[in-house]
Structure formats: structure tokens, C-alpha cells
Write a protein that holds these residues in place. Structure first.
Motif, PDB file in Angstrom:
ATOM      1  N   ALA A  94       0.665  -1.266  -0.114  1.00 40.39           N
ATOM      2  CA  ALA A  94      -0.002  -0.105   0.007  1.00 40.39           C
ATOM      3  C   ALA A  94       0.976   1.236  -0.090  1.00 40.39           C
ATOM      4  O   ALA A  94       1.658   1.225   0.799  1.00 40.39           O
ATOM      5  CB  ALA A  94      -0.791  -0.015   1.036  1.00 40.39           C
ATOM      6  N   VAL A  95       0.590   2.102  -0.880  1.00 35.86           N
ATOM      7  CA  VAL A  95       1.250   3.452  -0.794  1.00 35.86           C
ATOM      8  C   VAL A  95       0.361   4.628  -0.506  1.00 35.86           C
ATOM      9  O   VAL A  95      -0.885   4.716  -1.179  1.00 35.86           O
ATOM     10  CB  VAL A  95       1.671   3.681  -2.543  1.00 35.86           C
ATOM     11  CG1 VAL A  95       2.404   4.987  -2.711  1.00 35.86           C
ATOM     12  CG2 VAL A  95       2.745   2.718  -2.895  1.00 35.86           C
ATOM     13  N   VAL A  96       0.747   5.316   0.358  1.00 32.77           N
ATOM     14  CA  VAL A  96       0.149   6.654   0.712  1.00 32.77           C
ATOM     15  C   VAL A  96       0.725   7.889   0.389  1.00 32.77           C
ATOM     16  O   VAL A  96       2.013   8.013   0.704  1.00 32.77           O
ATOM     17  CB  VAL A  96      -0.033   6.465   2.342  1.00 32.77           C
ATOM     18  CG1 VAL A  96      -1.014   7.655   2.910  1.00 32.77           C
ATOM     19  CG2 VAL A  96      -0.458   5.365   2.811  1.00 32.77           C
ATOM     20  N   PRO A  97       0.161   8.496  -0.702  1.00 36.65           N
ATOM     21  CA  PRO A  97       0.976   9.559  -1.265  1.00 36.65           C
ATOM     22  C   PRO A  97       0.848  10.818  -0.419  1.00 36.65           C
ATOM     23  O   PRO A  97       0.039  11.885  -0.693  1.00 36.65           O
ATOM     24  CB  PRO A  97       0.087   9.767  -2.625  1.00 36.65           C
ATOM     25  CG  PRO A  97      -1.389   9.159  -2.325  1.00 36.65           C
ATOM     26  CD  PRO A  97      -1.165   8.098  -1.419  1.00 36.65           C
ATOM     27  N   GLU A  98       1.336  10.827   0.732  1.00 36.80           N
ATOM     28  CA  GLU A  98       1.349  11.846   1.616  1.00 36.80           C
ATOM     29  C   GLU A  98       2.805  12.124   2.405  1.00 36.80           C
ATOM     30  O   GLU A  98       3.275  11.135   2.934  1.00 36.80           O
ATOM     31  CB  GLU A  98       0.381  11.418   2.855  1.00 36.80           C
ATOM     32  CG  GLU A  98       0.260  12.517   3.745  1.00 36.80           C
ATOM     33  CD  GLU A  98      -0.245  13.921   3.499  1.00 36.80           C
ATOM     34  OE1 GLU A  98       0.522  14.941   3.482  1.00 36.80           O
ATOM     35  OE2 GLU A  98      -1.200  14.243   2.955  1.00 36.80           O
ATOM     36  N   THR A  99       3.124  13.123   2.414  1.00 39.37           N
ATOM     37  CA  THR A  99       4.423  13.211   3.035  1.00 39.37           C
ATOM     38  C   THR A  99       4.391  13.740   4.568  1.00 39.37           C
ATOM     39  O   THR A  99       5.547  13.588   5.372  1.00 39.37           O
ATOM     40  CB  THR A  99       5.439  14.596   2.525  1.00 39.37           C
ATOM     41  OG1 THR A  99       4.631  15.894   2.501  1.00 39.37           O
ATOM     42  CG2 THR A  99       5.808  14.109   0.984  1.00 39.37           C
ATOM     43  N   ASP A 100       3.395  14.428   4.941  1.00 38.48           N
ATOM     44  CA  ASP A 100       3.167  14.624   6.255  1.00 38.48           C
ATOM     45  C   ASP A 100       2.749  13.536   7.303  1.00 38.48           C
ATOM     46  O   ASP A 100       1.902  12.652   6.999  1.00 38.48           O
ATOM     47  CB  ASP A 100       1.704  15.451   6.644  1.00 38.48           C
ATOM     48  CG  ASP A 100       1.879  15.759   8.133  1.00 38.48           C
ATOM     49  OD1 ASP A 100       2.545  16.560   8.587  1.00 38.48           O
ATOM     50  OD2 ASP A 100       0.569  15.263   8.758  1.00 38.48           O
ATOM     51  N   PRO A 101       3.706  13.068   8.200  1.00 37.29           N
ATOM     52  CA  PRO A 101       3.812  11.748   8.844  1.00 37.29           C
ATOM     53  C   PRO A 101       2.492  11.650   9.771  1.00 37.29           C
ATOM     54  O   PRO A 101       1.920  10.673   9.577  1.00 37.29           O
ATOM     55  CB  PRO A 101       4.819  11.867  10.003  1.00 37.29           C
ATOM     56  CG  PRO A 101       5.807  12.954   9.483  1.00 37.29           C
ATOM     57  CD  PRO A 101       4.996  13.880   8.686  1.00 37.29           C
ATOM     58  N   VAL A 102       1.905  12.686  10.213  1.00 34.05           N
ATOM     59  CA  VAL A 102       0.706  12.472  11.032  1.00 34.05           C
ATOM     60  C   VAL A 102      -0.464  12.235  10.088  1.00 34.05           C
ATOM     61  O   VAL A 102      -1.337  11.183  10.221  1.00 34.05           O
ATOM     62  CB  VAL A 102       0.337  13.947  11.700  1.00 34.05           C
ATOM     63  CG1 VAL A 102      -1.009  13.706  12.514  1.00 34.05           C
ATOM     64  CG2 VAL A 102       1.279  14.053  12.628  1.00 34.05           C
ATOM     65  N   ARG A 103      -0.498  12.899   8.923  1.00 32.03           N
ATOM     66  CA  ARG A 103      -1.609  12.567   7.846  1.00 32.03           C
ATOM     67  C   ARG A 103      -1.406  11.239   7.207  1.00 32.03           C
ATOM     68  O   ARG A 103      -2.379  10.504   7.132  1.00 32.03           O
ATOM     69  CB  ARG A 103      -1.638  13.667   6.876  1.00 32.03           C
ATOM     70  CG  ARG A 103      -2.347  13.396   5.978  1.00 32.03           C
ATOM     71  CD  ARG A 103      -4.044  13.554   6.079  1.00 32.03           C
ATOM     72  NE  ARG A 103      -4.927  13.515   4.840  1.00 32.03           N
ATOM     73  CZ  ARG A 103      -6.225  12.913   4.833  1.00 32.03           C
ATOM     74  NH1 ARG A 103      -6.700  12.563   5.995  1.00 32.03           N
ATOM     75  NH2 ARG A 103      -6.886  12.875   3.807  1.00 32.03           N
ATOM     76  N   ALA A 104      -0.300  11.040   6.920  1.00 34.12           N
ATOM     77  CA  ALA A 104       0.088   9.484   6.312  1.00 34.12           C
ATOM     78  C   ALA A 104      -0.171   8.393   7.309  1.00 34.12           C
ATOM     79  O   ALA A 104      -0.977   7.343   6.787  1.00 34.12           O
ATOM     80  CB  ALA A 104       1.566   9.381   5.901  1.00 34.12           C
ATOM     81  N   ARG A 105       0.131   8.730   8.519  1.00 33.38           N
ATOM     82  CA  ARG A 105      -0.073   7.439   9.482  1.00 33.38           C
ATOM     83  C   ARG A 105      -1.622   7.345   9.893  1.00 33.38           C
ATOM     84  O   ARG A 105      -2.109   6.272   9.885  1.00 33.38           O
ATOM     85  CB  ARG A 105       0.671   7.473  10.570  1.00 33.38           C
ATOM     86  CG  ARG A 105       2.347   7.365  10.386  1.00 33.38           C
ATOM     87  CD  ARG A 105       2.950   7.578  11.706  1.00 33.38           C
ATOM     88  NE  ARG A 105       4.359   6.929  11.445  1.00 33.38           N
ATOM     89  CZ  ARG A 105       5.357   7.878  11.932  1.00 33.38           C
ATOM     90  NH1 ARG A 105       5.039   8.775  12.478  1.00 33.38           N
ATOM     91  NH2 ARG A 105       6.619   7.184  11.636  1.00 33.38           N
ATOM     92  N   ALA A 106      -2.278   8.602   9.860  1.00 32.12           N
ATOM     93  CA  ALA A 106      -3.625   8.304   9.909  1.00 32.12           C
ATOM     94  C   ALA A 106      -4.447   7.685   8.772  1.00 32.12           C
ATOM     95  O   ALA A 106      -5.517   6.902   9.210  1.00 32.12           O
ATOM     96  CB  ALA A 106      -4.132   9.852  10.082  1.00 32.12           C
ATOM     97  N   ASP A 132       4.667   1.802   9.783  1.00 29.29           N
ATOM     98  CA  ASP A 132       5.746   2.210   8.714  1.00 29.29           C
ATOM     99  C   ASP A 132       6.410   1.034   8.019  1.00 29.29           C
ATOM    100  O   ASP A 132       6.979   0.970   7.001  1.00 29.29           O
ATOM    101  CB  ASP A 132       6.914   2.834   9.423  1.00 29.29           C
ATOM    102  CG  ASP A 132       6.414   4.149   9.994  1.00 29.29           C
ATOM    103  OD1 ASP A 132       5.268   4.575   9.902  1.00 29.29           O
ATOM    104  OD2 ASP A 132       7.223   4.702  10.798  1.00 29.29           O
ATOM    105  N   ALA A 133       5.810  -0.113   8.612  1.00 27.95           N
ATOM    106  CA  ALA A 133       6.556  -1.396   8.165  1.00 27.95           C
ATOM    107  C   ALA A 133       5.675  -1.919   6.958  1.00 27.95           C
ATOM    108  O   ALA A 133       6.050  -2.473   5.966  1.00 27.95           O
ATOM    109  CB  ALA A 133       6.773  -2.614   8.926  1.00 27.95           C
ATOM    110  N   LEU A 134       4.386  -1.533   6.758  1.00 25.09           N
ATOM    111  CA  LEU A 134       3.419  -1.980   5.930  1.00 25.09           C
ATOM    112  C   LEU A 134       2.894  -1.057   4.895  1.00 25.09           C
ATOM    113  O   LEU A 134       2.542  -1.574   3.939  1.00 25.09           O
ATOM    114  CB  LEU A 134       1.827  -2.346   6.751  1.00 25.09           C
ATOM    115  CG  LEU A 134       2.095  -3.529   7.714  1.00 25.09           C
ATOM    116  CD1 LEU A 134       0.961  -3.623   8.674  1.00 25.09           C
ATOM    117  CD2 LEU A 134       2.429  -5.043   6.932  1.00 25.09           C
TER     118      LEU A 134
END
Length: 289
Positions: free
Chosen positions: A185-197, A236-238
Motif C-alpha cells: 500500500a502506497v500513501v501519497p502523503e509526506t506529512d507523517p501525522v496525515r500519512a499514518r492516520a 511504517d513497515a506495512l
């Protein structure tokens, strides 16, 4: 003679629920998207959800070289003889273009779920009798027994929601020959909080399924990692997220661990049946130029 699956799928593919839509009003949209993915250079598309050969037909008809696979067809929803007939019909019309991806699904999703490993073995016996060759089917294998079954009775494996560590283990079990094609899975987001959410929103459902959580525990995670939507370490691993360099590094980690092909699923907060075509183009520019 058709191209072996391992060669046909190439290095990169797209994993999508949206591309398996049964809405007749979307048929043109799906065909256009599939044609663009082929033009961009992706070797395969993998149809998410409980998909079947019927879902692959419009995409194959709209393209000339793209491999289309199910990821996965639940063994509980289609009898082997029916799967064999559908495979034969599609193979006759478009030789070498379809790969039957199979899995046992989950107890929560299938009422009949009993002794899944034995059921999968029996299903493969049925496919043998129905004329579906082992080199044109792949299994969604997570645990060691299923990986050994893949090695012996399929062209390869399409594990879902796994880490590079699982990929390394799978390669060790499979040996060099079979296809190893994890989904990522690719989350096209650079902000860590938003990406992990976004990742945790997606992950919530899967953390309720023992087949996945047991696999995480087998590969170094703890019960603590599974709480509260998943620890940062698990997320972060997945998931691949961050800038282009970070996303590319995460994808490359799977190849370094032994993958032959990586199937990329975009997670961007949109409905799962959406077609994130801009992000697909961005990934093509990053990986295929």
C-alpha cells in the motif's frame, strides 16, 4: 505457448478494488484506466476484493499485453469446476492474459470457513481435474504451510499486507523459481501525522482478522504493535509513504528481500472503489521512466 507468469507480470503492477467494479456504467472508465496502465508500463493489474475471471474480461478486452489477476478469488465462493470453465473460456479468447489468484479469505467473511488449508488443497485438486494448470494460478499465502503448498502446486504467491521480512522468509521457503509478488500500500502523503492516520484508517479492518495479525506476530511484531490502530513501527513497515525517495526506498526493500514483482495499492482517503489515476501516473513516472 504463453509467457510464464513470472515474466508476464513484469516488475510492477497495480492492485485495485475499483478496477473490479460490476457497475455497467463504469465499464468505459475501467477500460480506459486499464489501457492507460498498460501504456504507462505496468505489467499487471490485480483485482481486489473477491474477484473472478468475469471481472478480468473487460480489462483484458481493453488492452493487448496487460496481465490481469484476481487478488483474490475466494475458494468459498466459486466451485472448482466453474472456475475451470471460466478460466478455459478466457484462455481460449485471450491466451496467457489471465492469472487465477486464489485464497482462503477469512472466517469473518466466509460462513463456510472450516479447515482452510485442507479446503485449499482440495480446491487445487478440483482445479487440476478441471484443467487449470498449476503454472497459471497463484496463491495468497502467508504462513509456512501455505507457502510450501504454493511452491509445490502453483506458479507463485501474491501475499497481501506483508513486510520485506515476510518477503525474505517467503523467498526462502519458495526457492528461486516461483513468482513472489507482494502487495504494498502506497500513501501519497509526506506529512507523517496525515500519512499514518490514513494508513491506520485503512488498517483498522485488517487488524480484526487473525490471518493477518497472526502473520504480524510471526514476523517480529508484538500484541502492543496491534493496539490502537497499529504502532508507528507496524504502520511504517506495512505502508510506503513520504516523498518520492522514501516511497521508492520502501518499494525497493521488497525487491531486495526477494520479490519478483510488487503490486501497488494507493491509499489516499478516497473510496476504495475510486481509480486514483493521477497517483498511478506519478508512480509510473517514479518507477518506470
Amino acid at each position: 505457448m504463453s509467457t510464464p507468469v513470472k515474466e508476464a507480470v513484469g516488475r510492477y503492477g497495480i492492485w485495485s478494488v475499483g478496477l473490479r467494479s460490476e457497475d455497467p456504467d463504469r465499464r468505459g472508465e475501467l477500460a480506459e484506466a486499464a489501457a492507460e496502465l498498460e501504456e504507462l508500463g505496468f505489467g499487471a493489474v490485480w483485482l481486489g476484493g473477491s474477484s473472478s475471471a468475469a471481472h478480468a474480461v473487460p480489462l483484458i478486452e481493453a488492452t493487448s499485453t496487460l496481465t490481469v489477476g484476481t487478488s483474490i478469488q475466494s475458494i468459498w465462493q466459486h466451485e472448482p469446476d466453474a472456475s475451470g470453465a471460466a478460466f478455459a473460456e478466457l484462455e481460449s479468447a485471450h491466451p496467457g492474459r489471465f492469472v487465477l489468484g486464489l485464497g482462503v479469505s477469512h472466517a469473518r467473511l466466509a460462513e463456510q470457513y472450516r479447515r482452510p488449508y485442507s479446503a485449499l488443497v482440495s480446491y487445487l485438486d478440483g482445479l487440476d481435474a478441471a484443467g487449470v494448470p498449476a503454472d497459471r494460478r497463484v496463491l495468497a499465502a502467508l504462513g509456512p504451510k501455505s507457502l510450501r503448498l504454493t511452491r509445490d502446486r502453483a506458479a507463485g504467491t501474491i501475499p497481501y499486507l506483508v513486510t520485506p521480512e515476510h518477503t525474505a522468509h517467503a523467498r526462502e521457503v519458495l526457492g528461486e523459481g516461483p513468482l513472489l509478488a507482494p502487495e504494498l500500500a502506497v500513501v501519497p502523503e509526506t506529512d507523517p501525522v496525515r500519512a499514518r492516520a490514513l494508513a491506520r484508517e485503512f488498517l483498522e479492518f485488517y487488524l480484526s482478522l487473525p490471518n493477518y495479525t497472526n502473520n504480524f506476530l510471526r514476523h517480529g511484531f508484538t500484541e502492543e504493535d496491534l493496539k490502537d490502530g497499529g504502532s508507528d513501527r507496524l504502520v511504517d513497515a506495512l505502508f510506503a509513504w513520504g516523498d518520492e525517495t522514501a516511497v521508492r526506498a520502501r518499494i525497493d526493500a521488497f525487491f531486495e528481500a526477494g520479490a519478483d514483482h510488487v503490486a501497488l495499492q494507493v491509499i489516499d482517503g478516497e473510496p476504495r472503489d475510486a481509480l486514483p489515476r493521477k497517483t498511478w501516473r506519478d508512480l509510473a513516472a517514479l518507477l518506470l521512466d
